[in-house]
Design a protein around this motif. Structure first.
Motif, short mmCIF file in Angstrom:
data_model
loop_
_atom_site.label_atom_id
_atom_site.label_comp_id
_atom_site.label_asym_id
_atom_site.label_seq_id
_atom_site.Cartn_x
_atom_site.Cartn_y
_atom_site.Cartn_z
N SER A 186 33.84 28.64 -27.56
CA SER A 186 32.80 28.93 -28.54
C SER A 186 32.91 28.00 -29.74
O SER A 186 31.89 27.56 -30.29
CB SER A 186 32.89 30.39 -28.98
OG SER A 186 31.86 30.71 -29.89
N ILE A 187 34.13 27.70 -30.15
CA ILE A 187 34.33 26.77 -31.26
C ILE A 187 33.81 25.39 -30.89
O ILE A 187 33.12 24.73 -31.68
CB ILE A 187 35.82 26.71 -31.67
CG1 ILE A 187 36.23 28.02 -32.32
CG2 ILE A 187 36.07 25.53 -32.62
CD1 ILE A 187 37.69 28.11 -32.67
N GLN A 188 34.10 24.95 -29.68
CA GLN A 188 33.61 23.63 -29.25
C GLN A 188 32.09 23.61 -29.19
O GLN A 188 31.45 22.63 -29.61
CB GLN A 188 34.20 23.27 -27.88
CG GLN A 188 33.80 21.89 -27.39
CD GLN A 188 34.26 20.78 -28.32
OE1 GLN A 188 35.42 20.73 -28.72
NE2 GLN A 188 33.36 19.87 -28.68
N ALA A 189 31.49 24.69 -28.67
CA ALA A 189 30.03 24.76 -28.59
C ALA A 189 29.41 24.75 -29.98
O ALA A 189 28.39 24.09 -30.22
CB ALA A 189 29.61 26.01 -27.83
N ALA A 190 30.02 25.48 -30.92
CA ALA A 190 29.51 25.50 -32.30
C ALA A 190 29.63 24.12 -32.94
O ALA A 190 28.73 23.67 -33.65
CB ALA A 190 30.26 26.54 -33.12
N TYR A 191 30.75 23.46 -32.69
CA TYR A 191 30.92 22.10 -33.21
C TYR A 191 29.82 21.19 -32.69
O TYR A 191 29.20 20.44 -33.46
CB TYR A 191 32.29 21.55 -32.81
CG TYR A 191 32.41 20.05 -33.03
CD1 TYR A 191 32.67 19.55 -34.30
CD2 TYR A 191 32.21 19.16 -31.98
CE1 TYR A 191 32.74 18.17 -34.51
CE2 TYR A 191 32.28 17.79 -32.19
CZ TYR A 191 32.55 17.31 -33.46
OH TYR A 191 32.60 15.96 -33.67
N VAL A 201 24.50 29.60 -36.64
CA VAL A 201 25.06 29.17 -35.36
C VAL A 201 25.91 30.31 -34.81
O VAL A 201 26.72 30.90 -35.54
CB VAL A 201 25.93 27.91 -35.53
CG1 VAL A 201 26.64 27.56 -34.22
CG2 VAL A 201 25.09 26.73 -36.00
N GLU A 202 25.75 30.62 -33.55
CA GLU A 202 26.60 31.65 -32.92
C GLU A 202 28.01 31.09 -32.74
O GLU A 202 28.19 29.95 -32.29
CB GLU A 202 26.03 32.07 -31.58
CG GLU A 202 24.76 32.91 -31.69
CD GLU A 202 24.32 33.44 -30.35
OE1 GLU A 202 25.05 34.28 -29.76
OE2 GLU A 202 23.25 33.01 -29.88
N LEU A 203 29.00 31.91 -33.08
CA LEU A 203 30.40 31.48 -32.98
C LEU A 203 31.33 32.67 -32.93
O LEU A 203 31.23 33.58 -33.75
CB LEU A 203 30.77 30.60 -34.19
CG LEU A 203 32.25 30.24 -34.34
CD1 LEU A 203 32.75 29.42 -33.15
CD2 LEU A 203 32.50 29.48 -35.64
N ASP A 204 32.24 32.65 -31.96
CA ASP A 204 33.36 33.57 -31.89
C ASP A 204 34.62 32.73 -32.06
O ASP A 204 35.02 32.01 -31.14
CB ASP A 204 33.37 34.30 -30.54
CG ASP A 204 34.56 35.23 -30.38
OD1 ASP A 204 35.40 35.31 -31.30
OD2 ASP A 204 34.67 35.86 -29.31
N VAL A 205 35.25 32.80 -33.24
CA VAL A 205 36.37 31.90 -33.51
C VAL A 205 37.60 32.21 -32.67
O VAL A 205 38.54 31.42 -32.63
CB VAL A 205 36.76 31.89 -35.00
CG1 VAL A 205 35.64 31.34 -35.86
CG2 VAL A 205 37.20 33.26 -35.48
N ALA A 206 37.60 33.38 -32.00
CA ALA A 206 38.74 33.71 -31.13
C ALA A 206 38.62 33.04 -29.78
O ALA A 206 39.56 33.09 -28.97
CB ALA A 206 38.85 35.22 -30.95
N ALA A 207 37.49 32.38 -29.51
CA ALA A 207 37.24 31.75 -28.21
C ALA A 207 37.15 30.24 -28.37
O ALA A 207 36.19 29.74 -28.98
CB ALA A 207 35.96 32.29 -27.60
N PRO A 208 38.12 29.48 -27.86
CA PRO A 208 38.10 28.02 -28.01
C PRO A 208 36.80 27.38 -27.53
O PRO A 208 36.29 26.46 -28.18
CB PRO A 208 39.30 27.56 -27.18
CG PRO A 208 40.24 28.72 -27.21
CD PRO A 208 39.37 29.94 -27.19
#
Length: 247
Positions: A63-68, A54-61
């Protein structure tokens, strides 16, 4: 935590300890999903290792929501979150220019951990055999002066994990802290791994064995991290700090 039959999502599992742990857990009979920012790298891992990605940039809120959303939709059996994503930068605190590295380290190591846990906790509360695994460091307990913000964020992750465990007590979600020593990976930007650091496979083997042998563990502590983890408790903090920072 049971070590087989899980569906495990790892933030930042495209290299080093994260990828190694993903492979070990896969081999134990778990479905494992790793994440990262580089799609080409994720595609290669999916093809070569048979891991979910899964693509994820943990520094970007966002992106975290999209990954979730992606993980819980694509893998609704997910019951374990491992917050592995992190960076380690050297900083000269006499130079104001260090602030950019410090802010990025906090955004990824600490806020990324908190935001990922915040996103997934409500979902995990409804899953059987659920667990959250945070990743701190021996440097949370005895800091490396050359990487002050990294050490500080790992101390914060340790503290946050203690509070998280307390608040989730009785919910069925186990909270485990993985505490690595210096391991031979490319985590420290601009520096080759030191031969004195713990070999990666040795760390992985011992850590997974501890997870298997201690299903109720609060912390996963390989033997080599005790030098840093227990320095203050054993009344040798100043000597340990001096030894660690003498190189």
């Amino acid at each position: 935590m049971k070590t087989t039959g899980n569906t495990i999502f790892i933030t930042g599992g495209t290299s080093g300890i994260g990828l190694g742990l993903a492979r070990e857990l896969r081999d134990l009979g778990n479905t494992v999903i790793v994440s990262g920012r580089r799609k080409d790298l994720l595609d290669r891992i999916a093809a070569e290792d048979g891991l979910g990605t899964v693509e994820l940039d943990v520094a970007a809120p966002a992106s975290i929501q999209a990954a979730y959303d992606t993980v819980t939709t694509r893998y609704p059996e997910t019951n374990v979150l491992v917050t592995m994503a992190g960076i380690m930068r050297s900083e000269d605190l006499r130079d104001p220019g260090h602030l950019a590295a410090a802010e990025q380290t906090v955004a990824i190591n600490l806020l990324g951990t908190i935001r990922a846990i915040t996103a997934f906790t409500p979902f995990l509360l409804g899953r059987p055999d659920a667990a959250i695994v945070t990743v701190s460091s021996g440097l949370a307990f005895t800091p490396l002066a050359a990487t002050p913000t990294y050490s500080a964020t790992k101390a914060a992750v340790h503290s946050y994990t203690e509070s998280l465990r307390f608040q989730l007590a009785g919910t069925g979600v186990q909270v485990i802290e993985l505490v690595p020593p210096a391991v031979r990976t490319a985590l420290l930007e601009g520096r080759e791994p030191d031969p004195q650091w713990m070999p990666l496979q040795e760390f992985l083997t011992e850590s997974v064995q501890l997870l298997t042998d201690q299903p109720d563990a609060r912390e996963i502590l390989v033997e080599r991290v005790g030098f840093l983890r227990y320095a203050e408790r054993e009344g040798r903090f100043q000597q340990t700090f001096a030894a660690l920072n003498s190189h």
